[in-house]
Motif scaffolding. Structure first.
Motif, PDB file in Angstrom:
ATOM      1  N   ILE A 231     -10.387  15.400  19.385  1.00 42.48           N
ATOM      2  CA  ILE A 231      -9.310  15.916  20.240  1.00 42.48           C
ATOM      3  C   ILE A 231      -8.027  15.115  20.007  1.00 42.48           C
ATOM      4  CG2 ILE A 231     -10.076  14.591  22.302  1.00 42.48           C
ATOM      5  CD1 ILE A 231      -9.023  18.294  22.415  1.00 42.48           C
TER       6      ILE A 231
ATOM      7  N   THR B  82     -15.439  13.762  21.958  1.00 45.10           N
ATOM      8  CA  THR B  82     -14.799  12.766  21.099  1.00 45.10           C
ATOM      9  C   THR B  82     -15.604  11.481  21.210  1.00 45.10           C
ATOM     10  OG1 THR B  82     -12.667  11.844  20.432  1.00 45.10           O
ATOM     11  CG2 THR B  82     -13.126  11.866  22.795  1.00 45.10           C
ATOM     12  N   ARG B  83     -15.411  10.563  20.251  1.00 41.34           N
ATOM     13  CA  ARG B  83     -16.349   9.425  20.212  1.00 41.34           C
ATOM     14  C   ARG B  83     -15.976   8.323  21.188  1.00 41.34           C
ATOM     15  NH1 ARG B  83     -14.360   6.099  14.823  1.00 41.34           N
ATOM     16  NH2 ARG B  83     -12.224   6.419  15.465  1.00 41.34           N
ATOM     17  N   ARG B  84     -14.678   8.158  21.493  1.00 44.65           N
ATOM     18  CA  ARG B  84     -14.292   7.030  22.352  1.00 44.65           C
ATOM     19  C   ARG B  84     -14.038   7.501  23.779  1.00 44.65           C
ATOM     20  NH1 ARG B  84      -9.481   4.038  20.601  1.00 44.65           N
ATOM     21  NH2 ARG B  84      -8.832   6.003  19.672  1.00 44.65           N
TER      22      ARG B  84
ATOM     23  N   THR C   1     -10.348   8.101  24.775  1.00 46.14           N
ATOM     24  CA  THR C   1      -9.767   9.371  24.311  1.00 46.14           C
ATOM     25  C   THR C   1     -10.274  10.514  25.183  1.00 46.14           C
ATOM     26  OG1 THR C   1      -9.811   8.477  22.058  1.00 46.14           O
ATOM     27  CG2 THR C   1      -9.446  10.838  22.272  1.00 46.14           C
TER      28      THR C   1
ATOM     29  N   LEU D 162     -11.759  16.520  13.147  1.00 49.83           N
ATOM     30  CA  LEU D 162     -12.036  15.113  12.835  1.00 49.83           C
ATOM     31  C   LEU D 162     -11.456  14.751  11.482  1.00 49.83           C
ATOM     32  CD1 LEU D 162     -15.871  15.286  13.538  1.00 49.83           C
ATOM     33  CD2 LEU D 162     -14.130  14.328  15.061  1.00 49.83           C
TER      34      LEU D 162
ATOM     35  N   SER E  31      -7.911  18.692   6.015  1.00 52.21           N
ATOM     36  CA  SER E  31      -6.868  18.947   5.024  1.00 52.21           C
ATOM     37  C   SER E  31      -7.414  19.116   3.615  1.00 52.21           C
ATOM     38  CB  SER E  31      -5.875  17.784   5.034  1.00 52.21           C
ATOM     39  OG  SER E  31      -5.440  17.544   6.337  1.00 52.21           O
TER      40      SER E  31
ATOM     41  N   GLY F  78      -3.668  11.578  18.183  1.00 52.28           N
ATOM     42  CA  GLY F  78      -4.240  11.416  19.514  1.00 52.28           C
ATOM     43  C   GLY F  78      -4.024  12.615  20.412  1.00 52.28           C
TER      44      GLY F  78
HETATM   45  P1  NAP Z   1      -6.182  12.402  15.182  1.00 52.00           P
HETATM   46  O1  NAP Z   1      -5.039  12.784  16.042  1.00 52.00           O
HETATM   47  O2  NAP Z   1      -6.228  11.024  14.631  1.00 52.00           O
HETATM   48  O3  NAP Z   1      -7.558  12.641  15.998  1.00 52.00           O
HETATM   49  C1  NAP Z   1      -8.780  12.390  15.389  1.00 52.00           C
HETATM   50  C2  NAP Z   1      -9.936  12.754  16.295  1.00 52.00           C
HETATM   51  O4  NAP Z   1     -11.126  12.462  15.549  1.00 52.00           O
HETATM   52  C3  NAP Z   1     -10.027  11.940  17.567  1.00 52.00           C
HETATM   53  O5  NAP Z   1     -10.674  12.708  18.557  1.00 52.00           O
HETATM   54  C4  NAP Z   1     -10.924  10.757  17.151  1.00 52.00           C
HETATM   55  O6  NAP Z   1     -11.739  10.278  18.188  1.00 52.00           O
HETATM   56  C5  NAP Z   1     -11.866  11.420  16.178  1.00 52.00           C
HETATM   57  N1  NAP Z   1     -12.352  10.482  15.155  1.00 52.00           N
HETATM   58  C6  NAP Z   1     -11.618   9.657  14.388  1.00 52.00           C
HETATM   59  N2  NAP Z   1     -12.410   8.986  13.535  1.00 52.00           N
HETATM   60  C7  NAP Z   1     -13.667   9.396  13.780  1.00 52.00           C
HETATM   61  C8  NAP Z   1     -14.934   9.065  13.235  1.00 52.00           C
HETATM   62  N3  NAP Z   1     -15.056   8.172  12.241  1.00 52.00           N
HETATM   63  N4  NAP Z   1     -16.032   9.688  13.741  1.00 52.00           N
HETATM   64  C9  NAP Z   1     -15.917  10.574  14.739  1.00 52.00           C
HETATM   65  N5  NAP Z   1     -14.742  10.931  15.300  1.00 52.00           N
HETATM   66  C10 NAP Z   1     -13.632  10.352  14.819  1.00 52.00           C
HETATM   67  O7  NAP Z   1      -6.355  13.395  13.952  1.00 52.00           O
HETATM   68  P2  NAP Z   1      -5.657  14.798  13.635  1.00 52.00           P
HETATM   69  O8  NAP Z   1      -4.267  14.560  13.145  1.00 52.00           O
HETATM   70  O9  NAP Z   1      -5.872  15.747  14.774  1.00 52.00           O
HETATM   71  O10 NAP Z   1      -6.501  15.244  12.362  1.00 52.00           O
HETATM   72  C11 NAP Z   1      -7.778  15.830  12.485  1.00 52.00           C
HETATM   73  C12 NAP Z   1      -8.078  16.631  11.229  1.00 52.00           C
HETATM   74  O11 NAP Z   1      -7.041  17.597  11.057  1.00 52.00           O
HETATM   75  C13 NAP Z   1      -8.139  15.804   9.943  1.00 52.00           C
HETATM   76  O12 NAP Z   1      -9.234  16.229   9.177  1.00 52.00           O
HETATM   77  C14 NAP Z   1      -6.870  16.175   9.214  1.00 52.00           C
HETATM   78  O13 NAP Z   1      -7.103  16.188   7.825  1.00 52.00           O
HETATM   79  C15 NAP Z   1      -6.592  17.566   9.737  1.00 52.00           C
HETATM   80  N6  NAP Z   1      -5.163  17.945   9.758  1.00 52.00           N
HETATM   81  C16 NAP Z   1      -4.241  17.046  10.217  1.00 52.00           C
HETATM   82  C17 NAP Z   1      -2.902  17.398  10.216  1.00 52.00           C
HETATM   83  C18 NAP Z   1      -1.852  16.413  10.676  1.00 52.00           C
HETATM   84  O14 NAP Z   1      -0.687  16.513  10.309  1.00 52.00           O
HETATM   85  N7  NAP Z   1      -2.206  15.429  11.497  1.00 52.00           N
HETATM   86  C19 NAP Z   1      -2.496  18.670   9.785  1.00 52.00           C
HETATM   87  C20 NAP Z   1      -3.479  19.571   9.394  1.00 52.00           C
HETATM   88  C21 NAP Z   1      -4.811  19.197   9.377  1.00 52.00           C
HETATM   89  P3  NAP Z   1     -11.457   8.972  19.064  1.00 52.00           P
HETATM   90  O15 NAP Z   1     -10.011   8.990  19.452  1.00 52.00           O
HETATM   91  O16 NAP Z   1     -12.365   9.203  20.229  1.00 52.00           O
HETATM   92  O17 NAP Z   1     -11.806   7.801  18.215  1.00 52.00           O
END
Ligand code: NAP
Length: 317
Positions: free
Chosen positions: A14, A38-40, A43, A74, A101, A133
């Motif tokens: 999330i 989510t894991r933490r 969050t 994730l 991605s 986040g």
């Molecule tokens: P984010 O804001 O950093 O959120 C990541 C989520 O994944 C959080 O709920 C986090 O949980 C959880 N997480 C992180 N590491 C983990 C692990 N090792 N095991 C289990 N859960 C884990 O990430 P995001 O930007 O939404 O990106 C998520 C996905 O979308 C990625 O695959 C990325 O490639 C893709 N994406 C991102 C974008 C971008 O611009 N950001 C655009 C398109 C696609 P906790 O907080 O509970 O640790």
């Protein structure tokens, strides 16, 4: 408000993307229930405070129970373990997707765990910011941006269409392609540009003849726009380069050849070669603006600093 497209959606993860999907589902009425995992703990609590779902779980297996759509939001490198954890608890007929991605590696990691009675439709919204986040999400993130779906040859077409309907309801445009083609396209439009940004910002940081304070002071001359990209999430981008290795290396090889010929043009004073290239690249920029994928506004139309009358001199992002 649209009629709900799904009874229950489970969002595993999330952050920016998961919370933006959650806000779309909530505010546009796209599902009756949204289970957030989510894991933490911190969050999860924040997601609950932000009312991003109707139930909240630290165990993803609990969240996916009875869900007719499960989306992993994730880092790419965590999708395999998450698929293994949820697989035995997936409802027959459920659609399982993700937002990673990179698509080939996600398919390789997740497919072996998924039971035959679910429909696997990997996806990737090409929309993002450098924020992460649950607080980073917003309703308009996907509006007028492409989401790519990469169903497998044996994926039920009706499942792809149901997922397409969800993405269209967020304001996104949807295209379907193979995971391999997705990874090649994204290598050149996203992954290599990020690598170049990380590299140039790293080079500037290591320079000895130009001071760090000069780099910061004169950054508006071009460097600043690279720093925005180079501020992207380190975990996400590490995983992208590790998992889209082949396509990135192929595009980097092409990039290095073209860079060498630019270097030669500069060395030999070949102004025509430089002028021709810069004219062609200008036309690409015009096409992007005409396609509605950016604006002619100053600062690329990015958020202007908000004025806070209580705290002048400390503008927000
Ligand atoms: P984010 O804001 O950093 O959120 C990541 C989520 O994944 C959080 O709920 C986090 O949980 C959880 N997480 C992180 N590491 C983990 C692990 N090792 N095991 C289990 N859960 C884990 O990430 P995001 O930007 O939404 O990106 C998520 C996905 O979308 C990625 O695959 C990325 O490639 C893709 N994406 C991102 C974008 C971008 O611009 N950001 C655009 C398109 C696609 P906790 O907080 O509970 O640790």
């Amino acid at each position: 408000m649209t009629a709900p497209l799904f009874e229950k959606v489970a969002l595993i993860g999330i952050g920016l993307i998961g919370s933006s999907i959650a806000i779309n589902i909530r505010d546009r009425g796209l599902a009756r229930e949204v289970a957030v995992a989510t894991r933490r703990e911190a969050t999860l609590r924040r997601a609950e405070e932000l009312r991003l779902g109707t139930s909240f779980h630290l165990d993803p297996a609990e969240a996916v129970r009875d869900a007719d759509l499960v989306i992993l939001c994730l880092p790419v490198g965590s999708c395999g373990a998450a698929a293994a954890a949820i697989a035995p608890h997936l409802k027959p007929g459920a659609i399982v997707s993700d937002v990673g991605s990179v698509k080939g590696a996600v398919v390789d990691q997740m497919r072996p765990h998924l039971p035959a009675h679910v429909h696997f439709v990997p996806g990737h919204p090409i929309a993002g910011t450098e924020q992460s986040g649950p607080d980073a999400g917003f309703l308009e993130l996907f509006e007028n941006r492409w989401t790519i779906l990469t169903p497998l040859p044996d994926t039920d077409e009706a499942a792809t269409e149901r997922l397409r309907a969800l993405w269209l309801a967020t304001g996104a445009m949807v295209e379907v392609m193979t995971p391999e083609h997705h990874d090649l396209v994204l290598a050149i439009v996203s992954h290599v540009p990020h690598l170049i940004a990380y590299n140039i910002v790293g080079t500037a940081a290591d320079l000895e003849t130009v001071t760090q304070s000069e780099v910061i002071k004169f950054s508006a001359s071009g460097f600043r726009d690279f720093t925005r990209i180079a501020a992207s999430d380190p975990t996400m981008w590490r995983d992208i380069f590790l998992t889209n290795r082949d396509a990135v290396l192929e595009m980097l090889a092409r990039f290095s050849e073209d860079l060498a010929s630019l270097q030669r043009a500069i060395r030999w004073g070949d102004g025509d070669a430089l002028f021709d290239l810069f004219t062609r690249t200008r036309a690409i920029r015009r096409s992007i603006v005409q396609a509605g994928q950016d604006t002619e506004e100053a600062n690329f139309g990015r958020l202007k600093p908000r004025r806070d009358p209580w705290n002048e001199g400390a503008p927000g992002e």
